[in-house]
Design an enzyme around this catalytic site. Structure first.
Site, mmCIF file in Angstrom:
data_model
loop_
_atom_site.group_PDB
_atom_site.id
_atom_site.type_symbol
_atom_site.label_atom_id
_atom_site.label_comp_id
_atom_site.label_asym_id
_atom_site.label_seq_id
_atom_site.Cartn_x
_atom_site.Cartn_y
_atom_site.Cartn_z
ATOM 1 N N LYS A 130 0.975 -1.184 -0.163
ATOM 2 C CA LYS A 130 -0.086 0.015 0.090
ATOM 3 C C LYS A 130 0.933 1.141 -0.068
ATOM 4 O O LYS A 130 2.081 1.107 0.630
ATOM 5 C CB LYS A 130 -0.984 0.192 1.554
ATOM 6 C CG LYS A 130 -2.000 -0.893 1.196
ATOM 7 C CD LYS A 130 -2.766 -0.647 2.555
ATOM 8 C CE LYS A 130 -3.834 -1.957 2.823
ATOM 9 N NZ LYS A 130 -4.974 -1.833 1.527
ATOM 10 N N ARG A 145 -10.442 -11.517 2.049
ATOM 11 C CA ARG A 145 -11.055 -12.735 1.490
ATOM 12 C C ARG A 145 -10.435 -14.093 1.626
ATOM 13 O O ARG A 145 -11.013 -15.124 1.588
ATOM 14 C CB ARG A 145 -11.432 -12.169 -0.037
ATOM 15 C CG ARG A 145 -10.438 -12.224 -0.866
ATOM 16 C CD ARG A 145 -10.655 -11.396 -2.334
ATOM 17 N NE ARG A 145 -10.443 -10.036 -2.146
ATOM 18 C CZ ARG A 145 -11.015 -8.988 -2.786
ATOM 19 N NH1 ARG A 145 -11.313 -9.504 -4.066
ATOM 20 N NH2 ARG A 145 -11.004 -7.703 -2.630
#
Ligand code: BES
Ligand code: ZN
Ligand code: ZN
Length: 484
Positions: free
Chosen positions: A264, A338
């Protein structure tokens, strides 16, 4: 905070500050407020605060008139906010002994619970690591005063206290810095809570997860020196309800999300400590349920990992085999939530959960879609979705139903494995949910994307900035209202 219920006339309430509600367009003539109303100085607008001293005929040292908005719009959720705002206003003035007067229409169970919740939640501050606490004020004593009412009000007061304290516990966890709250430390916090409140506790360590074949979860954790943990908390009702319902609450527990190799940008990365807020909310919900004792069994599962880059870290292009047997190509290591939820959900099914709800700070895309006001709700089952929606509405935790259709699966088609972990540019919150659905089906399941709602960048009049504890209250009500 010490919390009491008192039954007495309004004039008799003894406190440093007595909160009374004033409504918009309804002239409040009592307590000398009539003049203030007529002059327009008090209007009843939400969160308007008017502090009066030495009101004639009152034992309370001060009266705080709190705007409650339009009477036809008023409900328990509004009362919760009004109380939060009032408490924050009063403690900024160093007033430590506070009471609220609830008039007949508001002297019911849901209002009493909401008043306590508003006060306890409003009192919370993220000051744990400030060493100089002399400016930090807390309310010591909070009283709900009503004219009359049976023992159901005492029970409501207790329920409000239990739920709000659990919510503050979850907020405290979400606010912990990532060097302190590692996956193992989160497991340790859950263990201590389970011991205190009498829940069954189990943690699956890396070896156990490898043995079971949780390749999807372990792939995320492999780049971190911090070992992963799958935390399991179980509540079983004392008397079997006879029904076959077993609710599973799955919470994303990424104690820090750097993004991994798909790293990020550094700007704002420090906030990724709250990437375990879903897990914290589920642990907190179990803390409340252990005390409130619903009639159905509830199991919480929190896959806890740290997502780091490094020479051992998972790469884009890696293919992992999940516990379900499905293979996944990891296209983006930042779509890690996920991956860990997939294995936790399969494991929940193996433990016998018949209905699943997951809460996860899953996608930036849900923040784009819904902003900071609504949780994104996805479901593969209408009945469970309705239950969650009803509970959310009753608790004032706003949720918005998002689509979940097979069309979106095309985005995740993959040439080298069964499925890819990202869907491309569009509909990011939906494709993330579609990915999890692949593992949840056919179990009735609701997915709550809380990336936009688990953390407040700016404080509200009724809540400090920082972790919110969403969707803990909805989870507690969901379980409490379920008759198996
Ligand atoms: N933890 C983030 C999602 C997030 C974003 C939480 C903002 C809180 C606030 C998640 O793991 C993530 O990085 N998601 C990616 C997915 C993408 C790579 C498909 C995202 O949303 O950008
Ligand atoms: Zn991520
Ligand atoms: Zn994440």
């Amino acid at each position: 905070m010490q919390i009491n219920l008192e039954r007495q006339p309004i004039e008799e309430v003894q406190t440093d500050a007595l909160i009374v509600l004033v409504f918009q367009g309804r002239r409040e003539g009592r307590l000398g407020l009539g003049e203030w109303f007529d002059s327009g100085e008090v209007s009843g607008k939400p969160f308007e605060m008017t502090l009066l001293h030495n009101v004639a005929g009152m034992r309370a040292k001060r009266v705080l008139a709190v705007g409650a908005g339009k009477p036809e719009k008023f409900n328990a959720a509004e009362l919760r906010r009004a109380l939060g705002a009032a408490i924050r206003h009063l403690k900024s003035k160093s007033i430590a002994d506070v009471a609220v007067w609830l008039d007949a229409p508001q002297a019911g169970v849901d209002y009493v619970a909401a008043a306590v919740e508003g006060a306890v939640l409003g009192d919370f501050e993220t000051d744990r690591y400030k060493t100089d606490k002399k400016d930090i004020k807390r309310v010591q004593r909070f009283t709900v005063a009503v004219a009359e009412g049976g023992p159901h009000l005492d029970a409501a007061l207790e329920r409000g206290r239990i739920v709000a304290e659990a919510q503050n516990f979850a907020r405290e966890l979400a606010n912990e810095p990532p060097n302190r709250l590692t996956p193992m430390e989160l497991a340790e916090q859950a263990r201590r809570m389970a011991e205190e409140f009498g829940l069954e506790y189990e943690v699956l360590d890396r070896d156990r997860m490898a043995q079971l074949g949780m390749g999807s979860l372990l792939g995320v954790s492999i780049g971190s020196a911090e070992p992963p943990a799958l935390i399991v908390l179980r509540y079983r009702p004392a008397t079997a309800s006879g029904g076959s319902v077993h609710l599973g609450l799955v919470g994303k527990g990424v104690t820090f999300d750097t993004g991994g190799i798909s790293i990020k940008p550094s700007d704002g990365m420090e906030k990724m400590k709250y990437d375990m807020a879903g897990g914290a909310a589920m642990i907190g919900a179990m803390r409340a349920l252990a005390q409130l004792k619903p009639s159905i069994p509830v199991t919480a599962l929190i896959p806890a990992v740290e997502n780091m880059p490094g020479s051992r870290a998972q790469r884009p292009g890696d293919i992992v085999t999940s516990l379900s047997g499905k293979t996944i190509e990891v296209i983006n290591t930042d779509a890690e939530g996920r991956l860990i939820l997939a294995d936790a959900i399969t494991y929940a099914q193996r433990l016998g959960c018949t209905h699943l709800v997951d809460a996860a700070t899953l996608t930036g895309a849900i923040v784009v879609a819904l902003g900071h006001y609504n949780v994104g709700l996805f479901a593969n089952d209408d009945a469970l979705r309705e239950r969650v929606m009803l509970a959310a509405r009753a608790e004032g935790e706003k949720m918005w139903h998002m689509p979940l259709e097979d069309d979106y699966k095309d985005y995740m088609k993959n040439a080298y494995a069964d499925i890819s972990n990202v869907g491309g540019r569009y509909g990011g919150a939906v494709t993330a949910a579609m990915f999890i659905k692949e593992f949840a089906d056919p179990t009735p399941w609701v997915h709550l994307d809380i990336a936009g709602t688990a953390w407040l960048d700016e404080g509200k009049p009724f809540l400090a900035k920082g972790p919110t504890g969403v969707p803990l209250r909805t989870m507690v009500r969901l379980a409490m209202d379920w008759r198996g």
